[in-house]
Structures are given as C-alpha cells and as structure tokens.
Design a protein around this motif. Structure first.
Motif, PDB file in Angstrom:
ATOM      1  N   ASP A 125       0.826  -1.211   0.000  1.00 38.49           N
ATOM      2  CA  ASP A 125       0.000   0.000   0.000  1.00 38.49           C
ATOM      3  C   ASP A 125       0.860   1.260   0.000  1.00 38.49           C
ATOM      4  O   ASP A 125       0.506   2.274  -0.615  1.00 38.49           O
ATOM      5  CB  ASP A 125      -0.918   0.009   1.224  1.00 38.49           C
ATOM      6  N   ARG A 126       2.012   1.203   0.666  1.00 40.31           N
ATOM      7  CA  ARG A 126       2.854   2.407   0.771  1.00 40.31           C
ATOM      8  C   ARG A 126       3.696   2.614  -0.492  1.00 40.31           C
ATOM      9  O   ARG A 126       3.796   3.740  -0.990  1.00 40.31           O
ATOM     10  CB  ARG A 126       3.770   2.267   1.990  1.00 40.31           C
ATOM     11  N   PHE A 149       3.201   1.305  -3.551  1.00 42.65           N
ATOM     12  CA  PHE A 149       2.446   1.351  -4.800  1.00 42.65           C
ATOM     13  C   PHE A 149       1.179   2.181  -4.610  1.00 42.65           C
ATOM     14  O   PHE A 149       0.105   1.821  -5.078  1.00 42.65           O
ATOM     15  CB  PHE A 149       2.090  -0.066  -5.256  1.00 42.65           C
ATOM     16  N   MET A 150       1.345   3.294  -3.920  1.00 41.07           N
ATOM     17  CA  MET A 150       0.217   4.176  -3.651  1.00 41.07           C
ATOM     18  C   MET A 150      -0.345   4.751  -4.943  1.00 41.07           C
ATOM     19  O   MET A 150      -1.559   4.963  -5.080  1.00 41.07           O
ATOM     20  CB  MET A 150       0.664   5.295  -2.706  1.00 41.07           C
ATOM     21  N   LYS A 151       0.514   4.983  -5.932  1.00 42.65           N
ATOM     22  CA  LYS A 151       0.078   5.573  -7.198  1.00 42.65           C
ATOM     23  C   LYS A 151      -0.432   4.531  -8.189  1.00 42.65           C
ATOM     24  O   LYS A 151      -0.780   4.877  -9.313  1.00 42.65           O
ATOM     25  CB  LYS A 151       1.219   6.365  -7.827  1.00 42.65           C
ATOM     26  N   GLY A 152      -0.419   3.264  -7.794  1.00 43.85           N
ATOM     27  CA  GLY A 152      -0.936   2.220  -8.677  1.00 43.85           C
ATOM     28  C   GLY A 152       0.126   1.403  -9.350  1.00 43.85           C
ATOM     29  O   GLY A 152      -0.129   0.299  -9.820  1.00 43.85           O
ATOM     30  N   SER A 153       1.360   1.936  -9.444  1.00 46.36           N
ATOM     31  CA  SER A 153       2.463   1.206 -10.062  1.00 46.36           C
ATOM     32  C   SER A 153       3.767   1.638  -9.407  1.00 46.36           C
ATOM     33  O   SER A 153       3.843   2.671  -8.744  1.00 46.36           O
ATOM     34  CB  SER A 153       2.514   1.451 -11.569  1.00 46.36           C
ATOM     35  N   GLY A 154       4.788   0.821  -9.597  1.00 47.20           N
ATOM     36  CA  GLY A 154       6.093   1.117  -9.027  1.00 47.20           C
ATOM     37  C   GLY A 154       7.069   0.001  -9.337  1.00 47.20           C
ATOM     38  O   GLY A 154       6.785  -0.881 -10.170  1.00 47.20           O
ATOM     39  N   ARG A 208       2.469  -3.501 -11.063  1.00 49.75           N
ATOM     40  CA  ARG A 208       1.204  -2.807 -10.867  1.00 49.75           C
ATOM     41  C   ARG A 208       0.571  -3.248  -9.546  1.00 49.75           C
ATOM     42  O   ARG A 208       0.647  -4.414  -9.175  1.00 49.75           O
ATOM     43  CB  ARG A 208       0.239  -3.087 -12.028  1.00 49.75           C
ATOM     44  N   ARG A 209      -0.080  -2.336  -8.892  1.00 49.27           N
ATOM     45  CA  ARG A 209      -0.706  -2.630  -7.606  1.00 49.27           C
ATOM     46  C   ARG A 209      -1.804  -3.679  -7.744  1.00 49.27           C
ATOM     47  O   ARG A 209      -1.969  -4.540  -6.873  1.00 49.27           O
ATOM     48  CB  ARG A 209      -1.294  -1.322  -7.026  1.00 49.27           C
TER      49      ARG A 209
END
Length: 318
Positions: A37-38, A40-45, A55-56
């Motif tokens: 959650d922390r 990949f707050m923006k949905g991807s990382g 992707r989240r």
C-alpha cells in the motif's frame, strides 16, 4: 513457523504482527500488505528487490513460503493459457512430448531468469502463429476432462436419485411408525393380554420393520445404480472410448497361474530371510529405529540384499 514469516522490505514478522499478510506479484518477490500500500500508492512502481515495474492490482496473497515456487506457479498458469494444445492435436506421441518439454523449458527460463528476452520472443512468435488454435483450445476439453465431467454429472444424478429415494422411504417409515403406535395404544386399551406381552410383541414388530427398511434401502440403492447405468466408480456405460460396456463378455481362456521367478546367481545359495538373525548376520547391522519399524522397515531386508549381492557371481567363470 509463524516467527519465520517475515517481510523482506520492512522486516515485520508474523510474531510481532499476527495479521501480517505477504503478497507477491509477477516477479515472485514478497512484500507485506502495508509495504504494498505504501510503495504502490500511485498504482504502479518498482519491486524493491529486482526493480521490475509492477502494478498494484497484480499483487495477490502468497500461498507458498518459497517465492520461487510462488513465481513458478504463477508463470505456469499464465503460459498454459496460451500453450493449451492437447495430445490429439499432434500426429505422434513424440511430438506431443517435445511440446511438453518446450513448455517446461519456458517455465524454467522465466522462473530462474534464464534467456528472458529469447524466451519472451519465443512466446510472442508462438502466439502469433497459433492465435486461432489458442482460441479454439480454450473452449475445448481434452478426453480426460470430458471423462471427468461425465463422472461428475453421473455422480450428481446418482446423489439426486438417492436423496429422492431416501425421502420417500423416510415418509413411508414415518407412516409405519404412526400405525404401530396407534396399534400399540389400541392393544393396551382393549386387548386381554398382559402389558408385558403386548410390549414384547410391539418390539418384535419394530425390529422386523427396521430390518425391512434396511433391505428396502439396499434395493433402492441398487435400483438407482441400474437406472443410471453406471459402474461402482460412476463411469457411464457407452459414453466414450475410455469406458466399457458391462454386457460385453470377456473371451474365455486358461486362468493365470503365478510362477515365482528363478534367478541364476552363479554363486552359493543366499541365507533365507528368516535365517539371517539366527545365523548372526544382524550382529553388526544397525538396528531399526521405532520410526523405521512403524513404516514396516526391518534390518533383515537391507542385510538380505547385501548378502545376495555378495554371493552373486562367485562361481562365474569366463
């Protein structure tokens, strides 16, 4: 075991956080739900361990402790969606086996990061060349799957029929019990016989009725099997090449007679299994533990095999 469950990024453990849940993505590396959650707050990382773009929405709960196993299971599911040919699609068994070997090679390469670019290129080429075949195979069941579907459907039919028969039999049984109670009450009120004799006769009638119910249930179960035309395994008669007709008579012939094999060991006769202990062969052999004995293992067996190998070929001459 719970203490060993640990998030590799934040170091949180199951012992300190009982509600800890590890999640994995396509790369196979685990992260706890809080880190996902922390990060990949923006949905991807990127994965903190291998820097792969993730992707989240693709994160899922980890089922296996080993992340490689988790990664392989995910890759295998993804690959088999496209590499979905059946054995009947090939001209020979050898071609089918080569196809299965290709699938295992692809899964191994992607799981262990071996020739990733070449493997992905191979997958893309296969998808382009077999696009039509892939779509058709997704909606087609193999022979084994068809047989399993037949077995499940047959089992559902038998269960439904048994349930209906049991309900019907229970209703008849309830009616018979009511009649017996009414008959008992009438006899106790109007009969000249003693109460003990009346109760004894009533108990005998109850036993006879119970015995008849058991026989009726056996007959009903047999009737259900005959109506569904199936073997005890649930296989339908005449539903494909993998099933057999119970009315087909097998060819008559001589009964099989077992003959114990005889081996020429070219050496002296090995001591019998029973005589190994009395002759002192087990004096220098480690005794079997309680766990070995529980599994049916005795020290006589390896000692006997070692003696057979020692005696074999002693008389052999070139």
């Amino acid at each position: 075991m719970d203490e060993e469950i640990k998030c590799p990024h934040c170091g949180s453990t199951k012992y300190r956080n009982p509600s800890l849940k590890l999640m994995v993505n396509v790369c196979g590396h685990a992260l706890c739900e809080t880190c996902v959650d922390r990060l990949f707050m923006k949905g991807s990382g990127q994965c903190p361990q291998c820097n792969v773009n993730l992707r989240r929405t693709n994160f899922r709960l980890q089922l296996f402790e080993d992340h490689l196993v988790e990664k392989e299971v995910d890759i295998r599911k993804r690959i088999l969606k496209d590499f979905n040919k059946k054995q009947e699609d090939f001209a020979s068994l050898e071609e089918f086996n080569n196809y299965l070997e290709l699938i295992e090679t692809i899964v191994f390469n992607l799981t262990n990061d071996v020739d990733i670019l070449a493997t992905n290129k191979l997958i893309d080429n296969y998808k382009k060349e077999n696009a039509t075949q892939i779509i058709k195979s997704r909606s087609r069941l193999s022979k084994d799957e068809e047989l399993i579907e037949e077995l499940l459907e047959q089992e559902r039919q038998q269960t439904l029929l048994r349930t209906q028969l049991i309900i019907s039999e229970n209703k008849e049984s309830a009616k018979s019990k009511v009649k017996l109670r009414e008959s008992l009450a009438d006899e106790l009120m109007f009969s000249d016989a003693s109460a003990q004799q009346i109760l004894a006769n009533h108990n005998n009638e109850m036993k006879v009725q119970s015995s008849e119910m058991t026989k009726n249930m056996d007959v009903l179960s047999l009737t259900a099997k005959q109506q569904t035309k199936a073997f005890s395994t649930g296989i339908l008669v005449g539903k494909g090449s993998n099933v057999f007709d119970q009315n087909v008579r097998q060819p008559e012939g001589k009964s099989y007679v077992y003959k114990s094999p005889h081996f020429e060991i070219n050496g002296p006769d090995c001591p019998h299994l029973v005589a190994i202990q009395s002759n002192g062969y087990l004096n220098n052999v480690r005794p079997a533990s309680g766990q070995d004995l529980a599994g049916g293992f005795l020290t006589h067996f390896p000692c006997h095999r070692a003696l057979q190998e020692a005696f074999c070929g002693l008389y052999f001459k070139i």
